[in-house]
Design a protein around this motif. Sequence first.
Motif, PDB file in Angstrom:
ATOM      1  N   SER A 432       0.780  -1.391   0.070  1.00  0.00           N
ATOM      2  CA  SER A 432      -0.285  -0.140   0.400  1.00  0.00           C
ATOM      3  C   SER A 432       1.009   1.769   0.029  1.00  0.00           C
ATOM      4  N   VAL A 433       0.515   2.120  -0.902  1.00  0.00           N
ATOM      5  CA  VAL A 433       1.207   3.750  -0.931  1.00  0.00           C
ATOM      6  C   VAL A 433       0.077   4.216  -0.981  1.00  0.00           C
ATOM      7  N   SER A 434       0.550   5.496   0.517  1.00  0.00           N
ATOM      8  CA  SER A 434      -0.103   6.321   0.636  1.00  0.00           C
ATOM      9  C   SER A 434       0.391   7.070   0.898  1.00  0.00           C
ATOM     10  N   ASP A 435      -0.024   8.355   0.290  1.00  0.00           N
ATOM     11  CA  ASP A 435       0.745   9.512   0.030  1.00  0.00           C
ATOM     12  C   ASP A 435       2.086   9.516  -0.335  1.00  0.00           C
ATOM     13  N   GLY A 436       2.736   8.738  -1.121  1.00  0.00           N
ATOM     14  CA  GLY A 436       4.187   8.354  -1.229  1.00  0.00           C
ATOM     15  C   GLY A 436       4.946   7.645   0.181  1.00  0.00           C
ATOM     16  N   LYS A 437       4.080   7.395   1.234  1.00  0.00           N
ATOM     17  CA  LYS A 437       4.150   5.939   2.174  1.00  0.00           C
ATOM     18  C   LYS A 437       4.444   5.145   2.438  1.00  0.00           C
ATOM     19  N   LEU A 438       5.023   3.838   1.871  1.00  0.00           N
ATOM     20  CA  LEU A 438       4.942   2.333   1.387  1.00  0.00           C
ATOM     21  C   LEU A 438       4.687   1.462   3.014  1.00  0.00           C
ATOM     22  N   SER A 439       3.533   0.890   2.933  1.00  0.00           N
ATOM     23  CA  SER A 439       4.133  -0.194   3.558  1.00  0.00           C
ATOM     24  C   SER A 439       3.822  -1.915   2.963  1.00  0.00           C
ATOM     25  N   GLU A 440       3.899  -2.746   3.573  1.00  0.00           N
ATOM     26  CA  GLU A 440       4.272  -3.907   2.901  1.00  0.00           C
ATOM     27  C   GLU A 440       2.904  -4.914   3.967  1.00  0.00           C
ATOM     28  N   PHE A 441       2.535  -6.142   2.918  1.00  0.00           N
ATOM     29  CA  PHE A 441       1.847  -6.895   3.437  1.00  0.00           C
ATOM     30  C   PHE A 441       2.210  -8.217   2.888  1.00  0.00           C
ATOM     31  N   GLU A 442       3.125  -9.685   2.863  1.00  0.00           N
ATOM     32  CA  GLU A 442       3.005 -10.124   1.853  1.00  0.00           C
ATOM     33  C   GLU A 442       2.761 -10.869   1.931  1.00  0.00           C
TER      34      GLU A 442
END
Length: 448
Positions: A432-442
Motif C-alpha cells: 500500500s502506498v499512501s501519500d508516498g509512504k509505502l507499507s508491505e503486507f506480504e
Amino acid sequence: MKLVRTTVLCIALLMVYSLPVLSQTSPAEAFKNVIIHAADGETIESGTIVWRNGVITSLGKDVTIPFDAYVRDGGDSLHVYPGFIDGLAHWGSPDIANDSKQPDEPGNPSYARAGIQPDRSAADQLKFDDSAFDDAPKHGFTTAAIGLKGRMLAGQVDLFSINGEKTKEHMLENGIGVLAQFEEAGGTAYPSTTMGIMTTFRQLFNDAEALRQQQQYYASTSGNYSAPEKDKVLEALYPVMDQEQPFYFAVDSKENIERLFWLQDELGFEVVIVSGKEAYKKADALKERNIPVLASIDLPEKPDWKKAEEKEDESEAKEELEEVTEEMRVFRDRQLTAYKADIRNIRKLVDAGVKVGYASHGIKLSDIQKNIITLNEEGELSEGDILKMLTQNTAEILGYGNKMGDIAAGNMASFTVFSKPFTEKETKVLFSVSDGKLSEFESESSNE
C-alpha cells in the motif's frame, strides 16, 4: 592567491546553499513489470510507476527509472490500482455518550445533549491507535474522510491519508463538510422525533443568521452597542449557509430523502448523501438536483430459500421447493424483488446519471471484499464501475478529483498493489502506498 581564495569561497558558499535543496528531495521509488489499472478502465501491461516526495512522477510502458530509485519488480503478475477512498468512515471515533439520564429541561437540552455539535473536529477526538487505521490499507484504502459518531449534527468531516497511527500526522483537510442525519436526541430530550429534527434545523439556521447579523452590525457601528455573545455551534453553520461546506447527510429511506429535499429547498444548503440505500427510488430527482451519493455497500443478505435454490444438491433444493404454498410463493417473489432492488441500487443511480462514490459509514472492513464481489456478480456492476466508484468518483465528490483517485503523473502517490484483480475472492494486498509512504503486507489477505 587572492583569486584562489575567492574561488574556493564561492564553491563553499554554493555547496552550503545547495544543501537545503538536496535535503528536500527524497529518493525516488518505483514498481516495474506490473499491471496498472487506471480509474477509467485503461490498463497498462508490463508497466512502470515512479513516485517521489509523495507525487507520481511518471508511469507507462517505456518509463526511464531515475538512477536513485528503489525499484520493486512485479514480475508481470501484480495489479496496481488507485488507492480506494472512503467518503465517510467512522474509524477511531468514540462511541456516542450515554444519554439515558434525563436532562433538567427535556424540551430545551444543551446542544451536546440534543446531538447538535457541528463544531466538533474529528481530528481532535479520533483514537488513532484504532486497529482500523492499520487494517484499512490491507483492504486497499489509502484515503478516508472521517466523521464522528453522533446524532443530528455530529461534527466536522476531516480528510486523511491513511497510515496506521501516523494517520493523525497526515490530515489533508480539516472540515470538508458537516455530518448531519435524522437522528433523534435519545431518551426524553428534544428533538425526539423526525418532525422535531426538521424544526430544529430550521431554528438553527434562523438563529445562526440572526447572530451573524448582530456580529456584522457590531463590526460596522461605532455606537454604544454591546458585542454579541459568541456561539461556536451556530458559527460552525456559517460555511454551510454560505454553501462553502456541504452537509454530508446520512440518509437511507425514500421518505427521509424527500424530507431532506424539503429542507434543502427551504434552507439552501449544498448536500452530499451518505449511504442512500433506497436512493434509487429518487434517482431522477437526485440527478436533477445534482446531488451526489456516497453509497453504502452494506448489502442485505440473500433470502435463505433463494440460497437453498442455488444449492449444488439439486434434489435437496427441489424437495424444499415442493413444500412451498402459493401464499409463500407470492411472499418470496416480493422478497426477491426487494432484495434485487437493493442490490442494484448503485447500478440504477449510475444509469440515471447520478455521481456515485463510496462510504463505509459503519460497515466492517472485513465485509467489504465479500460485498464488492456481490456487487460484481449480482449488482450488475463491472469491475470498472466498482473501481471508479471507490476511487475517482469519491475523490471528485470530496473535492479532490484533481489530486487523487487515479494513477496519473502529478497525482498524489496513493495506490495499492494486489496479487490478483481486486474483485477476485483470493486476492491479497501486498503493498500500500499512501501519500508516498509505502507499507508491505506480504502474507496478509485483503479479506481477512
